[in-house]
Design a protein around this motif. Structure first.
Motif, PDB file in Angstrom:
ATOM      1  N   THR A   1      44.989  12.111 -11.733  1.00  0.00           N
ATOM      2  CA  THR A   1      46.315  11.528 -11.552  1.00  0.00           C
ATOM      3  C   THR A   1      46.209  10.006 -11.446  1.00  0.00           C
ATOM      4  O   THR A   1      45.274   9.501 -10.828  1.00  0.00           O
ATOM      5  CB  THR A   1      46.972  12.075 -10.257  1.00  0.00           C
ATOM      6  N   ILE A   2      47.161   9.309 -12.054  1.00  0.00           N
ATOM      7  CA  ILE A   2      47.264   7.856 -11.900  1.00  0.00           C
ATOM      8  C   ILE A   2      48.612   7.552 -11.271  1.00  0.00           C
ATOM      9  O   ILE A   2      49.630   8.135 -11.643  1.00  0.00           O
ATOM     10  CB  ILE A   2      47.079   7.101 -13.237  1.00  0.00           C
ATOM     11  N   GLN A   3      48.588   6.665 -10.280  1.00  0.00           N
ATOM     12  CA  GLN A   3      49.804   6.246  -9.600  1.00  0.00           C
ATOM     13  C   GLN A   3      49.860   4.723  -9.635  1.00  0.00           C
ATOM     14  O   GLN A   3      48.855   4.061  -9.366  1.00  0.00           O
ATOM     15  CB  GLN A   3      49.811   6.732  -8.157  1.00  0.00           C
ATOM     16  N   ILE A   4      51.024   4.185  -9.969  1.00  0.00           N
ATOM     17  CA  ILE A   4      51.214   2.736 -10.053  1.00  0.00           C
ATOM     18  C   ILE A   4      52.505   2.401  -9.319  1.00  0.00           C
ATOM     19  O   ILE A   4      53.540   3.024  -9.565  1.00  0.00           O
ATOM     20  CB  ILE A   4      51.295   2.264 -11.519  1.00  0.00           C
ATOM     21  N   SER A   5      52.431   1.416  -8.422  1.00  0.00           N
ATOM     22  CA  SER A   5      53.630   1.007  -7.693  1.00  0.00           C
ATOM     23  C   SER A   5      53.568  -0.491  -7.404  1.00  0.00           C
ATOM     24  O   SER A   5      52.504  -1.095  -7.484  1.00  0.00           O
ATOM     25  CB  SER A   5      53.745   1.790  -6.376  1.00  0.00           C
TER      26      SER A   5
END
Length: 170
Positions: A157-161
């Protein structure tokens, strides 16, 4: 025809977005109006097949005009964090860490310079190797982060914020 097929898949994608380079084509292309919503920040997407040596993730984006911070995380579903990259503009810090088996490891901050500039585009590449992630910014080596999660395929999973806009994601 291939681009049309990719665009059709993007339009019909469910909230579980996929990144895949298995056929030499990215699931995400430079976004048109319809795709812009899929790359909205905060972003969370699946990495099909997980990470493995030789696999690369490319994030092309633009830093917001008045940025505070942004985070990019490679995670094992909702569990361990294999790599968390945090850009902090006030302190001009680029922090890296991992969260494995319920605890955060030693934070890494050493870097020659802070590379992100407000309103400027960037291309960040995360290369997975056997022992480490090699991270490049605009084609130049930025840092190495040695694996703390041993099962690379679990990194799915990749998460960007934060204070950035994603324009392309492979």
């Amino acid at each position: 025809m291939a681009e049309l097929r990719v665009r059709e898949e993007v339009r019909s994608a469910t909230p579980e977005k996929k990144l895949d380079r298995s056929y030499g084509e990215s699931m995400f292309v430079s976004p048109g109006k319809d795709e812009q919503q899929l790359l909205a920040v905060p972003f969370c997407g699946s990495i099909r097949g997980g990470m493995r040596p030789g696999k690369k993730i490319t994030i092309v984006g633009i830093v917001d005009p008045e940025p505070d911070s942004f985070d990019i995380s490679l995670t094992c579903g909702c569990g361990d964090v294999a790599l968390e990259l945090s850009a902090r503009f006030e302190d001009k810090q680029l922090m890296r860490n991992a969260h494995v088996s319920g605890s955060w490891g030693k934070e890494e901050t050493a870097i020659a310079f802070f590379p992100f500039i407000p309103q400027q585009p960037f291309k960040l590449e995360l290369h997975c190797e056997h022992q480490r992630f090699r991270v490049f910014l605009d084609g130049q080596p930025l840092f190495d982060f040695y694996h703390r999660v041993r099962t690379l395929t679990a990194i799915d999973t990749i998460q960007i914020s934060g204070s950035l806009t994603i324009t392309k994601l492979n």
